[in-house]
Design a protein around this motif. Structure first.
Motif, PDB file in Angstrom:
ATOM      1  N   PHE A  72       0.834  -1.207   0.000  1.00 45.68           N
ATOM      2  CA  PHE A  72       0.000   0.000   0.000  1.00 45.68           C
ATOM      3  C   PHE A  72       0.864   1.252   0.000  1.00 45.68           C
ATOM      4  O   PHE A  72       0.608   2.196  -0.755  1.00 45.68           O
ATOM      5  CB  PHE A  72      -0.938   0.001   1.217  1.00 45.68           C
ATOM      6  N   MET A  73       1.894   1.261   0.821  1.00 42.98           N
ATOM      7  CA  MET A  73       2.784   2.423   0.870  1.00 42.98           C
ATOM      8  C   MET A  73       3.518   2.601  -0.456  1.00 42.98           C
ATOM      9  O   MET A  73       3.650   3.721  -0.956  1.00 42.98           O
ATOM     10  CB  MET A  73       3.773   2.287   2.026  1.00 42.98           C
ATOM     11  N   GLY A  74       3.985   1.512  -1.041  1.00 46.24           N
ATOM     12  CA  GLY A  74       4.685   1.585  -2.319  1.00 46.24           C
ATOM     13  C   GLY A  74       3.791   2.063  -3.441  1.00 46.24           C
ATOM     14  O   GLY A  74       4.185   2.901  -4.249  1.00 46.24           O
ATOM     15  N   PHE A  75       2.576   1.524  -3.490  1.00 45.58           N
ATOM     16  CA  PHE A  75       1.673   1.943  -4.557  1.00 45.58           C
ATOM     17  C   PHE A  75       1.202   3.373  -4.335  1.00 45.58           C
ATOM     18  O   PHE A  75       0.915   4.077  -5.298  1.00 45.58           O
ATOM     19  CB  PHE A  75       0.477   0.989  -4.684  1.00 45.58           C
ATOM     20  N   SER A  76       1.131   3.815  -3.085  1.00 52.21           N
ATOM     21  CA  SER A  76       0.795   5.214  -2.825  1.00 52.21           C
ATOM     22  C   SER A  76       1.867   6.141  -3.387  1.00 52.21           C
ATOM     23  O   SER A  76       1.555   7.205  -3.931  1.00 52.21           O
ATOM     24  CB  SER A  76       0.628   5.458  -1.329  1.00 52.21           C
TER      25      SER A  76
END
Length: 127
Positions: A72-76
């Motif tokens: 989630f953090m990476g795709f954000s």
């Protein structure tokens, strides 16, 4: 797949309501301002990126359940970079004031981000 359909059942009406609201506000209160991007293109961008993001999160949750938060953090981060790439033509344009355009983009951006975060937290907490 069931979770994705539940997400679709909520994100589509959410997007439509936000689109109608923003379109109404722009057409009513900001008639004199010429926007670089149409409301339609902004919402298509946000909806597509949000659907891709949640699909990716479901995939990661299914295959590597303990890495969902990192995904989630990476795709954000990828989503933020895609937003900047989307806005580059606006930032390089000759418009006097780009603030209304940037606001018209980032207000729904943060609403979609909040919506996506809510569902990501629900997905992570199920583990």
């Amino acid at each position: 797949m069931q979770q994705f359909y539940k997400f679709l059942k909520i994100i589509i009406p959410f997007s439509i309501v936000l689109f109608i609201l923003q379109y109404y506000l722009i057409e009513t209160f900001f008639k004199n301002i010429s926007f670089y991007y149409s409301t339609w293109s902004i919402y298509v961008f946000h909806l597509v990126v949000t659907l891709l993001s949640y699909s990716f999160l479901l995939f990661v949750n299914k295959t590597f359940a303990d890495k969902t938060g990192f995904a989630f953090m990476g795709f954000s981060l990828i989503k933020m970079m895609a937003s900047i790439v989307f806005l580059i033509p606006l930032l390089q344009s000759d418009l006097k004031s780009q603030i209304p355009d940037v606001s018209a983009f980032f207000i729904p951006y943060f609403l979609f981000l909040f919506f996506e975060t809510f569902f990501a937290v629900r997905l992570i907490s199920k583990q």
